[in-house]
Write a protein that holds these residues in place. Structure first.
Motif, PDB file in Angstrom:
ATOM      1  N   ASP A  49      -0.367   4.659   1.793  1.00 58.83           N
ATOM      2  CA  ASP A  49      -0.841   4.688   3.180  1.00 58.83           C
ATOM      3  C   ASP A  49      -0.323   5.888   3.972  1.00 58.83           C
ATOM      4  OD1 ASP A  49      -2.534   2.605   3.043  1.00 58.83           O
ATOM      5  OD2 ASP A  49      -1.368   1.214   4.274  1.00 58.83           O
ATOM      6  N   ARG A  69       0.852  -1.189   0.000  1.00 57.50           N
ATOM      7  CA  ARG A  69       0.000   0.000   0.000  1.00 57.50           C
ATOM      8  C   ARG A  69       0.889   1.240   0.000  1.00 57.50           C
ATOM      9  NH1 ARG A  69      -4.258  -1.855   4.775  1.00 57.50           N
ATOM     10  NH2 ARG A  69      -4.704  -3.926   3.929  1.00 57.50           N
ATOM     11  N   GLY A 106      -4.583  -0.825  -2.703  1.00 60.09           N
ATOM     12  CA  GLY A 106      -4.410  -0.548  -1.278  1.00 60.09           C
ATOM     13  C   GLY A 106      -5.367   0.502  -0.751  1.00 60.09           C
ATOM     14  N   THR A 124      -5.490  -2.124   8.533  1.00 58.62           N
ATOM     15  CA  THR A 124      -5.091  -0.963   7.745  1.00 58.62           C
ATOM     16  C   THR A 124      -4.115  -0.103   8.530  1.00 58.62           C
ATOM     17  OG1 THR A 124      -5.869   1.009   6.581  1.00 58.62           O
ATOM     18  CG2 THR A 124      -7.062   0.383   8.570  1.00 58.62           C
ATOM     19  N   ASN A 125      -3.164   0.459   7.809  1.00 58.46           N
ATOM     20  CA  ASN A 125      -2.239   1.438   8.382  1.00 58.46           C
ATOM     21  C   ASN A 125      -2.455   2.820   7.779  1.00 58.46           C
ATOM     22  OD1 ASN A 125      -0.863  -0.483  10.009  1.00 58.46           O
ATOM     23  ND2 ASN A 125       0.284  -1.169   8.215  1.00 58.46           N
ATOM     24  N   SER A 126      -3.512   2.947   7.015  1.00 58.89           N
ATOM     25  CA  SER A 126      -3.774   4.207   6.330  1.00 58.89           C
ATOM     26  C   SER A 126      -4.102   5.305   7.331  1.00 58.89           C
ATOM     27  CB  SER A 126      -4.929   4.025   5.351  1.00 58.89           C
ATOM     28  OG  SER A 126      -5.243   5.240   4.715  1.00 58.89           O
ATOM     29  N   ARG A 127      -3.638   6.516   7.013  1.00 60.16           N
ATOM     30  CA  ARG A 127      -3.871   7.653   7.893  1.00 60.16           C
ATOM     31  C   ARG A 127      -4.991   8.548   7.377  1.00 60.16           C
ATOM     32  NH1 ARG A 127       1.759  10.447   7.891  1.00 60.16           N
ATOM     33  NH2 ARG A 127       0.552  11.969   9.106  1.00 60.16           N
ATOM     34  N   LYS A 140      -4.706  11.567  -2.037  1.00 64.27           N
ATOM     35  CA  LYS A 140      -4.383  10.316  -2.724  1.00 64.27           C
ATOM     36  C   LYS A 140      -4.951  10.313  -4.140  1.00 64.27           C
ATOM     37  CE  LYS A 140      -3.956   7.187   1.235  1.00 64.27           C
ATOM     38  NZ  LYS A 140      -4.491   5.995   1.904  1.00 64.27           N
ATOM     39  N   GLY A 173      -8.954   5.004   6.476  1.00 62.91           N
ATOM     40  CA  GLY A 173      -8.293   4.328   7.593  1.00 62.91           C
ATOM     41  C   GLY A 173      -8.990   4.605   8.916  1.00 62.91           C
TER      42      GLY A 173
END
Length: 356
Positions: free
Chosen positions: A15, A12, A71, A97-100, A23, A104
């Motif tokens: 992320d 991803r 991702g 998920t590590n998305s900010r 994005k 996320g």
């Protein structure tokens, strides 16, 4: 194959970007750069016709968009699958998920909600099991006693009728406890605060407990002029449950002490109930106020818990929290159990009445 799929899901690259709009902007910009670069390379350097160059650029952009966008949308697909599992009544897997970005945050909120729903469902199942267990014993005992009376196995004398009455009273107490907790969970209960003399609330409760449990000696250490701005009914409920619990575990010949005093404006009323029974192990000081934690007693290494219906201390905690106060087990001098209640108050809410 599973290893490849796991690596694919973990890839991803966007992320770290903190916004979904950013994005999309980066993805659009990347597609424009790729389209221009591939078209220029195919037309100018390779000599392709423009339509073939544009077609090659479109294919490459689609592949890159799929790779990069996978991702971005994976948490949404995971949440969709989790919702289907939730609707089917099956355990919900956590959304990884590590998305900010906003997706996320949504995924983390969804995971927290799913965990809370699972915990609530477990509590509901446990509640039904505990209620069934608590009601089964007195109902079975009452049925057996009534059948003996009807069949003439036992005469309907005063002792037999008192035993039947005790079982009926136990059932009534169970239903009262269940209704109290149901009202508490629904937020239907409200406080009716008023300035009351603390002894006027405690003394009737002490007399009642002394009648029900005459084996324990109850000592009251409360100044006669101490007042508090509380709901007298709820305070009596707290004292009743704490004293009943203490007298039950102190046993015949045991001693129970209830004391109250005023301290500071932030902690208006401090109430303590102490007994010289087996006490509660420190590891159980927090869980003792949970519902349906009644146990067999302090034998065989078991912690001394609330006993009875297993709801008394839970109801006491609810009534204290309704006042904005705290309730906790604290160390007792010389063993036994001491439970302290602190109810906040202001200077005008708690004072001494002149004896003159």
């Amino acid at each position: 194959m599973n290893w490849l799929a796991a690596r694919w899901d973990r890839w991803r690259p966007l992320d770290p970007v903190p916004s979904i709009k950013m994005k999309f902007a980066l993805l659009v910009g990347l597609n424009l750069v790729l389209t221009a670069g591939v078209t220029y390379y195919a037309v100018v350097l390779l000599g392709w016709r423009i339509r073939y160059g544009m077609l090659a650029a479109a294919l490459i952009v689609l592949v890159v968009s799929q790779i990069v966008g996978h991702g971005m949308t994976l948490p949404l697909r995971q949440m969709t699958a989790a919702v289907r599992e939730l609707a089917a009544g099956r355990p919900v897997p956590a959304v990884q998920t590590n998305s900010r970005d906003e997706v996320g945050e949504l995924a983390r909120a969804f995971t927290a909600m799913a965990q809370e729903l699972a915990a609530a469902d477990q509590q509901r199942r446990q509640l039904l099991a505990d209620v069934g267990h608590e009601l089964r014993t007195p109902v079975a005992a009452l049925r057996a006693q009534v059948e003996n009376l009807v069949d003439g196995v036992r005469p309907a004398d005063g002792e037999a009728l008192n035993e039947v009455l005790a079982q009926v009273e136990r059932l009534g107490g169970l239903l009262t406890d269940f209704l109290s907790l149901a009202s508490a969970d629904g937020g239907a209960q409200k406080l009716n605060r008023q300035l009351v003399t603390v002894r006027s609330v405690i003394d009737p409760v002490v007399a009642e407990i002394a009648t029900v449990r005459p084996g324990a000696a109850i000592t009251v250490d409360v100044p006669p002029d101490l007042t508090a701005h509380v709901d007298p009914r709820r305070l009596a409920q707290v004292v009743n449950n704490l004293l009943d619990n203490a007298a039950r575990h102190a046993g015949d010949g045991g001693n129970v002490t209830v004391c109250a005093q005023a301290r500071t404006p932030s902690v208006g009323l401090v109430l303590e109930v102490t007994d010289d029974g087996p006490g509660i192990p420190p590891e159980a000081w927090q869980s003792v106020f949970d519902r349906f934690r009644s146990g067999a007693g302090p034998t065989a290494g078991e912690p001394r818990l609330d006993g009875g219906t297993g709801l008394g201390l839970a109801i006491a905690r609810w009534a204290v929290l309704l006042h904005g106060g705290t309730i906790a087990v604290v160390p007792a001098d010389g063993g036994g159990c001491r439970i302290r209640v602190e109810i906040p108050g202001a200077d005008q809410d708690l004072h001494r009445i002149s004896r003159s």
